[in-house]
Design a protein around this motif. Structure first.
Motif, PDB file in Angstrom:
ATOM      1  N   PHE A   1       0.863  -1.174   0.000  1.00  0.00           N
ATOM      2  CA  PHE A   1       0.000   0.000   0.000  1.00  0.00           C
ATOM      3  C   PHE A   1       0.901   1.226   0.000  1.00  0.00           C
ATOM      4  CE2 PHE A   1       0.468  -1.778   4.213  1.00  0.00           C
ATOM      5  CZ  PHE A   1       1.059  -0.739   4.903  1.00  0.00           C
TER       6      PHE A   1
ATOM      7  N   ASP B   1     -13.563  -8.146  14.922  1.00  0.00           N
ATOM      8  CA  ASP B   1     -13.442  -7.186  16.017  1.00  0.00           C
ATOM      9  C   ASP B   1     -13.366  -5.778  15.450  1.00  0.00           C
ATOM     10  OD1 ASP B   1     -13.555  -9.089  17.916  1.00  0.00           O
ATOM     11  OD2 ASP B   1     -11.387  -9.288  18.138  1.00  0.00           O
TER      12      ASP B   1
ATOM     13  N   MET C   1       5.261  -0.531  17.415  1.00  0.00           N
ATOM     14  CA  MET C   1       4.724  -0.415  18.759  1.00  0.00           C
ATOM     15  C   MET C   1       4.366  -1.799  19.290  1.00  0.00           C
ATOM     16  SD  MET C   1       2.301   2.924  18.402  1.00  0.00           S
ATOM     17  CE  MET C   1       1.864   2.550  16.726  1.00  0.00           C
TER      18      MET C   1
ATOM     19  N   GLY D   1       1.200  -3.894  18.369  1.00  0.00           N
ATOM     20  CA  GLY D   1       0.516  -3.282  17.242  1.00  0.00           C
ATOM     21  C   GLY D   1      -0.187  -1.982  17.526  1.00  0.00           C
ATOM     22  N   LEU D   2      -1.172  -1.968  18.380  1.00  0.00           N
ATOM     23  CA  LEU D   2      -1.961  -0.771  18.589  1.00  0.00           C
ATOM     24  C   LEU D   2      -1.405   0.064  19.735  1.00  0.00           C
ATOM     25  CD1 LEU D   2      -5.526  -2.281  18.212  1.00  0.00           C
ATOM     26  CD2 LEU D   2      -4.379  -0.747  16.635  1.00  0.00           C
TER      27      LEU D   2
ATOM     28  N   ASN E   1       2.056 -11.885  19.796  1.00  0.00           N
ATOM     29  CA  ASN E   1       1.049 -12.037  20.847  1.00  0.00           C
ATOM     30  C   ASN E   1       1.507 -11.303  22.106  1.00  0.00           C
ATOM     31  OD1 ASN E   1       3.100 -13.769  21.608  1.00  0.00           O
ATOM     32  ND2 ASN E   1       1.697 -15.236  22.554  1.00  0.00           N
ATOM     33  N   PHE E   2       0.747 -11.450  23.170  1.00  0.00           N
ATOM     34  CA  PHE E   2       0.957 -10.615  24.355  1.00  0.00           C
ATOM     35  C   PHE E   2       2.347 -10.758  24.959  1.00  0.00           C
ATOM     36  CE2 PHE E   2       0.753 -13.824  27.720  1.00  0.00           C
ATOM     37  CZ  PHE E   2       0.213 -14.897  27.027  1.00  0.00           C
TER      38      PHE E   2
ATOM     39  N   GLU F   1       4.710 -15.789  20.200  1.00  0.00           N
ATOM     40  CA  GLU F   1       4.116 -16.231  18.943  1.00  0.00           C
ATOM     41  C   GLU F   1       4.034 -15.042  17.991  1.00  0.00           C
ATOM     42  OE1 GLU F   1       0.334 -18.070  19.725  1.00  0.00           O
ATOM     43  OE2 GLU F   1       1.095 -19.025  21.542  1.00  0.00           O
ATOM     44  N   ARG F   2       4.168 -15.352  16.728  1.00  0.00           N
ATOM     45  CA  ARG F   2       4.197 -14.303  15.708  1.00  0.00           C
ATOM     46  C   ARG F   2       3.061 -14.523  14.708  1.00  0.00           C
ATOM     47  NH1 ARG F   2       9.310 -14.045  11.712  1.00  0.00           N
ATOM     48  NH2 ARG F   2       8.035 -15.449  10.477  1.00  0.00           N
ATOM     49  N   TYR F   3       2.487 -13.467  14.240  1.00  0.00           N
ATOM     50  CA  TYR F   3       1.492 -13.579  13.175  1.00  0.00           C
ATOM     51  C   TYR F   3       1.810 -12.554  12.097  1.00  0.00           C
ATOM     52  CZ  TYR F   3      -0.699  -9.658  15.652  1.00  0.00           C
ATOM     53  OH  TYR F   3      -0.935  -8.465  16.269  1.00  0.00           O
ATOM     54  N   ALA F   4       1.337 -12.829  10.913  1.00  0.00           N
ATOM     55  CA  ALA F   4       1.703 -11.995   9.763  1.00  0.00           C
ATOM     56  C   ALA F   4       0.605 -10.991   9.440  1.00  0.00           C
ATOM     57  CB  ALA F   4       1.970 -12.872   8.550  1.00  0.00           C
ATOM     58  N   PHE F   5       1.025  -9.762   9.134  1.00  0.00           N
ATOM     59  CA  PHE F   5       0.127  -8.812   8.477  1.00  0.00           C
ATOM     60  C   PHE F   5       0.228  -9.091   6.984  1.00  0.00           C
ATOM     61  CE2 PHE F   5       1.622  -6.170  12.153  1.00  0.00           C
ATOM     62  CZ  PHE F   5       0.437  -6.225  12.862  1.00  0.00           C
ATOM     63  N   THR F   6      -0.873  -9.410   6.404  1.00  0.00           N
ATOM     64  CA  THR F   6      -0.823  -9.773   4.993  1.00  0.00           C
ATOM     65  C   THR F   6      -1.712  -8.849   4.167  1.00  0.00           C
ATOM     66  OG1 THR F   6      -2.568 -11.379   5.396  1.00  0.00           O
ATOM     67  CG2 THR F   6      -0.301 -12.197   5.388  1.00  0.00           C
TER      68      THR F   6
ATOM     69  N   VAL G   1      -3.373  -3.057  11.133  1.00  0.00           N
ATOM     70  CA  VAL G   1      -3.545  -3.927  12.289  1.00  0.00           C
ATOM     71  C   VAL G   1      -4.940  -4.533  12.285  1.00  0.00           C
ATOM     72  CG1 VAL G   1      -3.735  -3.944  14.793  1.00  0.00           C
ATOM     73  CG2 VAL G   1      -1.811  -2.825  13.705  1.00  0.00           C
TER      74      VAL G   1
ATOM     75  N   ALA H   1      -5.146  -7.498  10.150  1.00  0.00           N
ATOM     76  CA  ALA H   1      -4.295  -8.634  10.430  1.00  0.00           C
ATOM     77  C   ALA H   1      -5.111  -9.808  10.954  1.00  0.00           C
ATOM     78  CB  ALA H   1      -3.242  -8.234  11.451  1.00  0.00           C
TER      79      ALA H   1
ATOM     80  N   THR I   1      -3.133 -15.864  17.469  1.00  0.00           N
ATOM     81  CA  THR I   1      -2.200 -16.295  18.499  1.00  0.00           C
ATOM     82  C   THR I   1      -2.933 -16.510  19.818  1.00  0.00           C
ATOM     83  OG1 THR I   1      -1.707 -14.005  19.053  1.00  0.00           O
ATOM     84  CG2 THR I   1      -0.275 -15.065  17.445  1.00  0.00           C
TER      85      THR I   1
END
Lengths: 742, 229
Positions: free
Chosen positions: A160, A284, A433, A436-437, A718-719, A723-728, B12, B15, B19
């Motif tokens: 983007f 969410d 950050m 994330g948020l 994650n908190f 663990e890792r997750y991807a922004f896709t 975000v 995403a 997890t």
């Protein structure tokens, strides 16, 4: 800047009518003294007494006994109409001083159309330009300017638009490059929602991409420039309406008085009507205001003999608000808008060897972003820029030919009203950050001030041809950034040599500055501008009719980069280097349009003395864009392949639990020490045209990422960072549009 | 000016975060570190223990493997961390040393001196790090956990909740306290409220835990076996 030399027979139009249409000339076009010869296409004999008229003005010339003609002070890109009593009118779009031989077909020779195309010298080494038609053929761009920028060599392949300019050029930071519209900066080039350009493609004439080595008339950027020229109204009049799944708009244009034309356009998002239906119920996310945007454009042109006047207005209005959870929690509420209006008025004068241009542009801009009940930022800017330039052209002076001397100046004053309470925004190279948020606990930057940023600039340049093969330019730009008290002297020069009939080599070098105005840099009045020294060597080869090959290598040295010290305070303490090469092959032959762009780049920096060298955030060693488009009858088909190295990121290696606060403090690895996965995708596009009476209808289907190879933008955690997750990016982006034109 | 934030928000939101949530007990992690007492008078002793949870094991209270003073602590406390038969502890220095530290840190005359320690803890197969601040030079005890109920009944080992129904979790605490509900059964909502909610969508067996933190570093916790039927 691309200029087409077109010789076309206009049926039954033997009389030359220069004021019938307006020239389609960019505001900042260079002027040349054009000369050429007119011959009879059937016999090859010179045509004496033929009329050469500058379209949109009352200026005409007549060929002599040998068919020769000279027309002084013609803007590059202007249209000349050439005809005689016995010949049909030919159209010639000015490229360079030498127009060569123009062959006129005898009156009534039929409907045959002869089109010859050529291109004017590029405005900088490695530059490229695309016009409106090109943009509308590019697969994978959904007819959008911001998306089209990414096919250019040296432009980063991001999912983007980024920064304000929307582009990363030669591995630098997005704020190092600028986008101008009719010569003036705009606050942003894309809408917050859907990331569409703030200018619909139908409202632009062309855009020019200068990855570096640009002229002394342009400043405030240390990397590259994108210069967008708005569309001038067609004196014959017309209108158009278009709607797609993302937005829809209308435009109209026509004559304004005896010597003028107008263009107006407006667009509104349609994606806001669709979004509520496609967001899953369990997401969410909830909107209190469904995201929507407007943009509008207007342009008025008036040709008054020696004077040309143009007034442009562009504006945009984006709004979005909602909740980042499904419980309408006030702490998860977000609200953002971006609005701006820019007016641009320029007046150009030309007489003999002299040309002068003066332009003024006021702007109002407001941006607001709130998250939760305590975090937010509101920025209001009002100001104006005034610019002028005078140029003198000499045929021969002191043994030099085509000597052009220019001097110019610019004054800008912007009032900045900034009110913010936010966490410290991660800077270039800093990890994202936590989680994330932003959270209220992280609010560390509170600021509420009004201040002015007055800047002045002067420049001068001389260019001349030394012999048949070599032309040079030497100039200097001096910027005065009055708030910080910095004066930046930036010498720039270029040498071009014609190595063979179709081969030209160019070498440019220069100094550039980017003022401290990105994000919260404006809070510190003592910050000096970032510095860059660029060296670019390029070769351009016109391999065949309609086929061109450009290759360039470059080296950029950066210093005074703005980075935070160990106390979190901005300092001009960073250094960096970028080097690489670019290749661009373009082919326009008959129904084919093909494009191959490859970029090889390495961009590194050291944030402070003694620190380790690291990659820039958007360093991508390899980016390939290959596309082809083919038109057959009423159909047009196109496909595009993109490959891009992954961008660097800073990995989280673990965390420390802060037990009293009940949160985890991440432990990061080396800054930008890893890369996200490389990405490749194929986009396709199909267009279909219809003619219904006086109306032209067209529809297009543009599908990005047809084999669903979802690209990774970055990673979140994650908190406890275990663990890792991807922004896709979206796995596939279909875009369907319909356009009607009168 | 900060368009990056707005863009980051959009990204975000887009995403796909699948997890482990912070309330999930089926995860190797530290839940809380307890100092007993959290604030101690000069020459007093602070014992340290840790509530951890691990995959397949559930919550348990363990001793740290290692404890050390955090860097840049107040002067005169270098020998305060000890390990003996009772485990790891912090021993407050004498009143003069505490008073000198107060002056060095610019604290009021009676204010306790904060001392941060780092801990290394094993949870399941994972070694984890944490920091905890104890306060020296005054006296304050950890809070009581308070009454805890699950679906209206006092929390106890072996309790059950119905599948497919949302049940209420309550704790008798104050609004100044920070509450954390955790579970390895069902889904939890309002995990940091005095009244949490639990809903199990399938039969399961596991644990429920709750942690209460007061504003003075005091910690109390409780955990019980729980089944959804």
């Amino acid at each position: 800047m691309k200029v087409r030399i077109t010789v076309a027979v206009l049926l039954g139009c033997a009389a030359v009518s220069p004021a019938a249409a307006q020239p389609d000339t960019p505001a900042e076009a260079e002027q040349v003294d054009v000369h050429g010869t007119v011959v009879d296409a059937a016999t090859g004999t010179p045509v004496a007494g033929a009329t050469v008229a500058l379209e949109g003005s009352d200026r005409t010339r007549t060929t002599d006994q040998d068919g020769r003609w000279v027309f002084t002070g013609v803007p590059v890109g202007a249209t000349l109409l050439i005809g005689s009593e016995k010949h049909a009118v030919a159209i010639l779009i000015v490229e360079t001083a030498d127009a060569g031989e123009v062959a006129l077909l005898p009156e009534g020779a039929g409907a045959e159309v002869i089109v010859m195309e050529g291109e004017a010298p590029l405005a900088a080494v490695g530059a490229a330009s695309l016009d409106r038609d090109d943009v509308q053929r590019m697969p994978g761009t959904s007819n959008d300017l911001a998306a089209t920028l990414k096919v250019l060599p040296g432009v980063g392949a991001t999912s983007f638009p980024v920064g304000y300019s929307g582009v990363v050029i030669r591995g630098s930071s997005p704020q190092d490059s600028k986008v101008t519209v009719d010569g003036f900066e705009v606050p942003t080039i894309y809408h917050d929602i859907a990331f569409r350009s703030i200018l619909p493609t139908e409202a632009i004439d062309s855009f020019e991409y200068l990855p570096g080595g640009f002229d002394v008339a342009y400043g405030r950027a240390s990397s590259g420039l994108v210069r967008v020229t708005t569309r001038r109204g067609d004196g014959r009049g017309g209108g158009q309406a278009e709607v797609s799944l993302i937005d829809g708009g209308v435009l109209g244009h026509g004559p304004a008085g005896d010597h003028g034309s107008f263009f107006v356009g407006m667009r509104r998002s349609t994606v806001d009507f669709i979004l509520p239906a496609i967001i899953p119920d369990d997401a969410d996310l909830g909107f209190t205001t469904v995201p929507r945007y407007y943009d509008a454009q207007a342009r008025l042109d008036e040709d008054l003999g020696e004077y040309q006047l143009a007034i442009t207005a562009i504006g945009a209005d984006d709004l979005l608000s909602g909740f980042a959870d499904d419980n309408n929690d006030p702490d998860e509420h977000f609200y953002t808008y971006t609005r701006f209006l820019r007016l641009i008025a320029w007046l150009r004068w030309h007489r003999g060897a002299w040309t002068a241009e003066v332009a003024a542009s006021p702007i109002v801009h407001a941006f607001r972003f709130d998250y939760g009940t305590k975090m937010g930022i509101t920025v209001k800017k009002e100001g104006a820029t005034v610019r002028g330039e005078v140029a003198h052209t000499s045929g021969i002076a002191d043994g030099l030919r085509d000597v052009v001397a220019r001097v110019g100046g610019e004054v800008e004053a912007i009032r900045n009203d900034i009110d913010l309470a936010l966490p410290v925004v991660p800077d270039e190279g800093q990890p994202p950050m936590a989680n994330g948020l932003p959270s209220e606990e992280e609010i560390a930057n509170v600021y509420d001030e009004v201040h002015w940023t007055p800047d002045v600039a002067v420049w001068g340049a001389v260019s001349a041809t030394f012999d048949e093969r070599v032309r040079g330019m030497a100039g200097v730009r001096v910027d005065g950034f009055l708030r910080s008290g910095d004066v930046a002297v930036q010498p720039r020069g270029e040498l071009s040599a014609k190595l063979a009939a179709k081969t030209t080599a160019r070498l440019s070098a220069g100094a550039y500055r980017r003022p401290a105005e990105f994000q919260d840099e404006l809070q510190d009045p003592t910050l000096a501008p970032e510095k860059a020294t660029q060296v670019v060597l390029g070769v351009e080869q016109r391999a065949d009719v309609g086929v061109k090959v450009q290759a360039s290598v470059y080296y950029t040295d950066r210093s005074s980069l703005i980075t935070r010290d160990e106390m979190g305070v901005y300092q001009n303490q960073g250094r960096g280097t970028t080097y690489g090469g670019e290749l661009l092959v373009t082919a326009r032959r008959g129904p084919w349009f093909a494009w191959l762009a490859y970029s090889l780049s390495r961009s590194t920096r050291v944030d402070a003395p003694g620190e380790r060298e690291r990659l820039f955030d958007y360093d991508q060693p390899h980016v390939v864009n290959a596309l082809a488009s083919y038109q057959r009858g009423k159909w047009q088909f196109g496909a595009r392949f993109t490959y891009a190295s992954g961008t660097p990121y800073t990995p989280a290696l673990g965390s420390i639990y802060e037990s009293d606060g009940d949160y985890y403090v991440p432990i990061y690895g080396g800054v930008n020490s890893e890369r996200v996965e490389s990405h490749h995708q194929v986009d396709i596009r199909v267009d279909r045209m219809w003619k219904i009476g006086a109306m032209s209808l067209s529809a297009f289907l543009d599908v990005q990422n047809v084999y669903l190879n979802q690209s990774t933008v970055g990673y979140g955690y994650n908190f406890d960072y275990s663990e890792r997750y991807a922004f896709t990016a979206f796995p596939i982006i279909p875009s369907l549009g319909v356009r009607g034109e009168l | 000016m900060s368009k990056t934030l707005a863009i980051a928000l959009v990204v975000v939101l887009g995403a796909c975060d699948d997890t482990t949530p912070a309330w999930q007990l089926e995860h190797d992690r530290i839940i809380a570190v307890r100092a007993t007492p959290p604030t101690v008078a000069p020459r007093g002793r602070v014992d340290l223990d840790v509530l951890v949870t691990a995959v397949g094991e559930g919550p348990s209270v363990v001793q740290p493997m290692q404890v050390a003073l955090a860097p840049n602590g107040p002067p005169g406390f270098e020998e305060s961390v000890i390990h003996d038969d009772r485990g790891w502890a912090v021993i407050a220095p004498d009143a003069d040393t505490v008073a000198a530290s107060r002056v060095a840190l610019g604290l009021d005359g009676s204010a306790p001196v904060p001392l941060t320690v780092g801990l290394l803890v094993r949870a399941g197969q994972t070694d984890l790090a944490a920091v905890k601040t104890v306060y020296l030079g005054a006296e304050r005890a950890n809070p009581e956990l308070g009454d805890v109920t699950v679906d209206g009944e006092p929390a106890a080992d072996g309790m059950t909740v119905p599948v497919g129904e949302e049940v209420e979790l309550t704790i008798d605490a104050t609004d100044d306290d920070k509450i954390d509900w955790l579970s390895s059964v069902g889904d939890l909502g309002d995990v940091d409220d005095l009244v949490g909610h639990l809903e199990a969508t399938a039969p399961a067996e596991g644990f429920l835990a709750v942690v209460r933190r007061d504003p003075f570093g005091g910690v109390a916790w409780g955990f019980w076996t729980l089944a959804a039927r």
